[in-house]
Write a protein that holds these residues in place. Sequence first.
Motif, short mmCIF file in Angstrom:
data_model
loop_
_atom_site.label_atom_id
_atom_site.label_comp_id
_atom_site.label_asym_id
_atom_site.label_seq_id
_atom_site.Cartn_x
_atom_site.Cartn_y
_atom_site.Cartn_z
N VAL A 10 0.84 -1.21 0.00
CA VAL A 10 0.00 0.00 0.00
C VAL A 10 0.87 1.26 0.00
CG1 VAL A 10 -1.71 1.28 1.38
CG2 VAL A 10 -1.90 -1.21 1.15
N CYS A 11 2.04 1.17 0.62
CA CYS A 11 2.97 2.31 0.73
C CYS A 11 3.26 2.89 -0.65
CB CYS A 11 4.26 1.83 1.39
SG CYS A 11 5.58 3.07 1.42
N ILE A 12 3.23 4.22 -0.73
CA ILE A 12 3.56 4.88 -2.00
C ILE A 12 4.90 5.61 -1.91
CG2 ILE A 12 1.16 5.09 -2.76
CD1 ILE A 12 1.25 8.02 -1.75
N GLY A 13 5.62 5.38 -0.81
CA GLY A 13 6.96 5.93 -0.70
C GLY A 13 7.01 7.43 -0.47
N ALA A 14 5.99 7.96 0.18
CA ALA A 14 5.96 9.41 0.41
C ALA A 14 6.98 9.83 1.47
CB ALA A 14 4.56 9.84 0.84
N GLY A 15 7.38 8.91 2.33
CA GLY A 15 8.45 9.19 3.28
C GLY A 15 8.05 10.00 4.50
N GLN A 16 6.77 10.26 4.66
CA GLN A 16 6.34 11.05 5.83
C GLN A 16 6.69 10.35 7.13
OE1 GLN A 16 5.22 14.11 5.81
NE2 GLN A 16 5.34 14.13 3.59
N CYS A 17 6.56 9.04 7.14
CA CYS A 17 6.85 8.29 8.36
C CYS A 17 8.33 8.42 8.72
CB CYS A 17 6.45 6.82 8.19
SG CYS A 17 7.18 6.03 6.75
N VAL A 18 9.19 8.36 7.70
CA VAL A 18 10.64 8.45 7.95
C VAL A 18 11.00 9.84 8.50
CG1 VAL A 18 12.91 8.19 6.90
CG2 VAL A 18 11.00 6.84 6.05
N LEU A 32 10.22 2.40 -0.48
CA LEU A 32 9.11 1.89 0.32
C LEU A 32 9.53 1.73 1.78
CD1 LEU A 32 7.65 -0.79 -2.11
CD2 LEU A 32 6.96 1.60 -1.82
N VAL A 33 8.54 1.84 2.65
CA VAL A 33 8.80 1.85 4.09
C VAL A 33 9.36 0.51 4.58
CG1 VAL A 33 6.43 1.13 4.64
CG2 VAL A 33 7.75 2.42 6.33
N THR A 34 10.31 0.59 5.48
CA THR A 34 10.75 -0.58 6.24
C THR A 34 10.69 -0.18 7.72
OG1 THR A 34 13.07 0.08 6.10
CG2 THR A 34 12.29 -1.45 4.45
N LEU A 54 -0.14 11.03 9.29
CA LEU A 54 0.45 11.74 8.16
C LEU A 54 0.61 10.86 6.93
CD1 LEU A 54 3.28 13.80 9.91
CD2 LEU A 54 1.13 14.64 8.97
N CYS A 55 0.62 9.56 7.10
CA CYS A 55 0.82 8.67 5.96
C CYS A 55 -0.32 8.86 4.96
CB CYS A 55 0.87 7.20 6.42
SG CYS A 55 0.95 6.06 5.03
N PRO A 56 0.00 9.26 3.74
CA PRO A 56 -1.06 9.57 2.78
C PRO A 56 -1.73 8.33 2.19
CG PRO A 56 1.09 9.95 1.79
CD PRO A 56 1.34 9.58 3.22
N SER A 57 -1.12 7.17 2.33
CA SER A 57 -1.67 5.98 1.68
C SER A 57 -2.40 5.05 2.63
CB SER A 57 -0.53 5.21 1.01
OG SER A 57 0.30 4.64 1.99
N GLY A 58 -2.31 5.30 3.93
CA GLY A 58 -2.95 4.41 4.89
C GLY A 58 -2.20 3.10 5.05
N ALA A 59 -0.90 3.11 4.80
CA ALA A 59 -0.12 1.88 4.86
C ALA A 59 0.24 1.47 6.28
CB ALA A 59 1.16 2.04 4.04
N LEU A 60 0.13 2.39 7.21
CA LEU A 60 0.57 2.10 8.58
C LEU A 60 -0.62 1.78 9.47
CD1 LEU A 60 3.19 4.98 9.01
CD2 LEU A 60 3.59 2.62 8.32
N ARG A 61 -0.44 0.78 10.31
CA ARG A 61 -1.46 0.39 11.29
C ARG A 61 -0.80 0.34 12.66
NH1 ARG A 61 -4.63 1.45 8.28
NH2 ARG A 61 -6.05 0.27 6.98
S1 SF4 Z 1 4.26 4.15 4.97
FE1 SF4 Z 1 3.09 5.96 4.35
S2 SF4 Z 1 4.30 7.71 5.09
FE2 SF4 Z 1 5.63 5.91 5.12
S3 SF4 Z 1 6.68 5.94 3.17
FE3 SF4 Z 1 4.87 4.67 2.91
S4 SF4 Z 1 3.29 6.03 2.15
FE4 SF4 Z 1 4.91 7.30 3.00
#
Ligand code: SF4
Length: 74
Positions: A10-18, A32-34, A54-61
């Motif tokens: 689901v992650c789109i690599g926006a990097g907000q989490c990082v 992509l997130v690790t 902040l994650c725009p894709s909803g990849a984090l739970r």
């Molecule tokens: S998990 Fe969300 S915030 Fe983190 S890199 Fe992926 S899309 Fe971005």
Amino acid sequence: MPHIRADRDVCIGAGQCVLTAPDLFDSDDEGLVTLLDAHPDPSRLGDLREAVELCPSGALRLAEADERDEADEP
Ligand code: SF4
């Protein structure tokens, strides 16, 4: 103890989490997130909530208590 999960499909690599918690999240060669720590200290809940928000894709739970998912745990 909180439990964070990241869905790399689901992650789109926006990097907000990082940017929010560079010691908990990283991105791989594809951007992509690790997860660096899937069970961070409870004192990090604020950062975890912010990263999820902040994650725009909803990849984090985030499970704020230790709700172990047997399918997910080795
Ligand atoms: S998990 Fe969300 S915030 Fe983190 S890199 Fe992926 S899309 Fe971005």
